[in-house]
Design a protein around this motif. Structure first.
Motif, PDB file in Angstrom:
ATOM      1  N   ASP A 152       0.750  -1.258   0.157  1.00 30.09           N
ATOM      2  CA  ASP A 152      -0.022   0.087   0.035  1.00 30.09           C
ATOM      3  C   ASP A 152       0.829   1.329   0.180  1.00 30.09           C
ATOM      4  N   GLN A 155       0.864   2.169   5.657  1.00 22.49           N
ATOM      5  CA  GLN A 155       0.252   1.311   6.721  1.00 22.49           C
ATOM      6  C   GLN A 155       0.833  -0.037   6.550  1.00 22.49           C
ATOM      7  N   ARG A 208       0.004  -3.855  11.940  1.00 26.13           N
ATOM      8  CA  ARG A 208      -0.280  -2.749  10.724  1.00 26.13           C
ATOM      9  C   ARG A 208      -0.188  -1.405  11.498  1.00 26.13           C
ATOM     10  N   ASP A 234       0.220   4.195   1.619  1.00 24.87           N
ATOM     11  CA  ASP A 234      -0.034   4.860   2.621  1.00 24.87           C
ATOM     12  C   ASP A 234       0.805   4.768   3.799  1.00 24.87           C
ATOM     13  N   ARG A 269      -2.712   5.010   9.204  1.00 20.57           N
ATOM     14  CA  ARG A 269      -2.374   5.987   8.266  1.00 20.57           C
ATOM     15  C   ARG A 269      -1.642   7.116   8.566  1.00 20.57           C
TER      16      ARG A 269
HETATM   17 MG    MG Z   1      -4.561   2.344   4.207  1.00 25.56          MG
END
Ligand code: MG
Ligand code: UDP
Length: 319
Positions: A98, A102, A201, A100, A204
């Protein structure tokens, strides 16, 4: 020529309104990929961002020749953005991550090491999801559990698309032309040797999720309809069940009319059963409709995405 250069590792990064973190993203990706090889490519797919992500990306391509970008003509969605990256990449191993942050880029060397042990797929499994709403955690949790129950492939729970896959897997994915992409299902369906590593995780850092509730629902339905016929079976069982009940009631009504000579009056029972059966029928038609809509999309057979511009020269980047 560049084209023939051997690439050890490709990284595919879908980008939707991430301009605030693109520089940090690039630096962290580069630092970690360099621990593996000098011969790498970072493929950023700009999925119709409304901020200046594209400008940021083009700026990067001017300072680093290992950076490739694909700019979609509009927003096509996360799974399609990753698919475009898969169509264009040439590395022996390919990371999907991803954009972003994350999914921490610091995990890439670990994914790669595991891959080198002989696993065609190494995915990163979330032990904890930081900074996500309770609603998202609960719905995601529920979705993964339901999916696991009703699908005929073993789709790993609590994983996104963050993973490393072998070139072999990429080649097979390119042969799967379905319009409603559910990549983690397709990869599970392919088989080979798969394993995972655990990670926490991150939340953001900037901006907000590009997955609206509607997008998430559509994604969930794509996962279910693409890998399970269970909802259709459920509908026909439901139909069978209610047919059986109605036969019993009809028999009783006839018996009481002709034999007992007593006709049952009652608007309430009528309206309740009519409304109830009407509701059940509509839901059933809706479920069937979901499957038909997917047939329809695949028959239209449109290109999956339209590339506005890119700095990738090969045909592979063109649909
Ligand atoms: Mg995300
Ligand atoms: N994304 C995309 N197109 C979209 C929505 C999201 O390319 O229509 C990208 C986004 O930039 C990010 C990744 O897909 O890199 C995951 O999206 P997001 O973080 O919004 O999803 P979440 O983590 O909330 O599930």
């Amino acid at each position: 020529m560049e084209e023939n250069k051997h690439i050890a590792i490709s990284v595919i990064i879908p980008i939707y309104n991430e301009s605030a973190i693109i520089e940090e993203l690039y630096n962290r990706l580069k630092n970690n990929v360099l621990k593996i090889s000098q011969n790498y490519e970072l493929i950023f797919v700009n999925d119709g961002s409304r901020d200046n992500s594209l400008e940021e990306l083009i700026k990067l391509t001017q300072i680093d020749k290992n950076i490739k970008y694909i700019n979609f003509s509009r927003n096509f969605g996360h799974q399609i953005a990753v698919t475009a990256g898969l169509d264009a990449c040439i590395g022996d191993a390919v990371v999907i991550i991803d954009g972003d942050l994350q999914d921490p880029p610091e995990l890439i060397p670990e994914l790669y090491a595991k891959h080198k042990e002989g696993f065609e797929v190494v995915y990163a499994k979330r032990s904890k999801r930081n900074g996500e709403s309770y609603l998202k955690k609960i719905t995601a949790n529920l979705f993964y559990r339901i999916l696991k129950k009703i699908t005929y492939v073993d789709i790993p729970v609590d994983t996104g698309d963050f993973r490393i896959i072998d070139k072999k897997i990429v080649n097979y994915l390119r042969k799967m032309p379905e319009q409603n992409k559910f990549l983690r299902g397709q990869i599970a369906w392919l088989g080979f040797k798969q394993t995972h590593i655990m990670f926490e995780r991150d939340e953001r850092k900037h901006g907000q999720t590009g997955y609206s509730f509607a997008k998430m629902m559509r994604f969930a339905m794509d996962g279910i309809t693409g890998f399970s016929d269970e909802p259709l079976l459920f509908v026909s069982r439901l139909g069978l069940f209610f047919s059986f009940i109605s036969f019993v009631i009809i028999a009783y009504a006839l018996y009481s009319h002709f034999v007992l000579l007593r006709t049952i009056t009652g608007w309430t029972s009528l309206i309740i059963s009519t409304m109830f059966i009407g509701g059940v029928q509509l839901i059933s038609v809706g479920i069937i409709g979901e499957y038909i809509s997917r047939i329809n999309k695949n028959i239209n057979n449109r290109p999956l995405y339209i590339i506005g511009d890119t700095n990738i020269e090969t045909d592979a980047s063109k649909p």
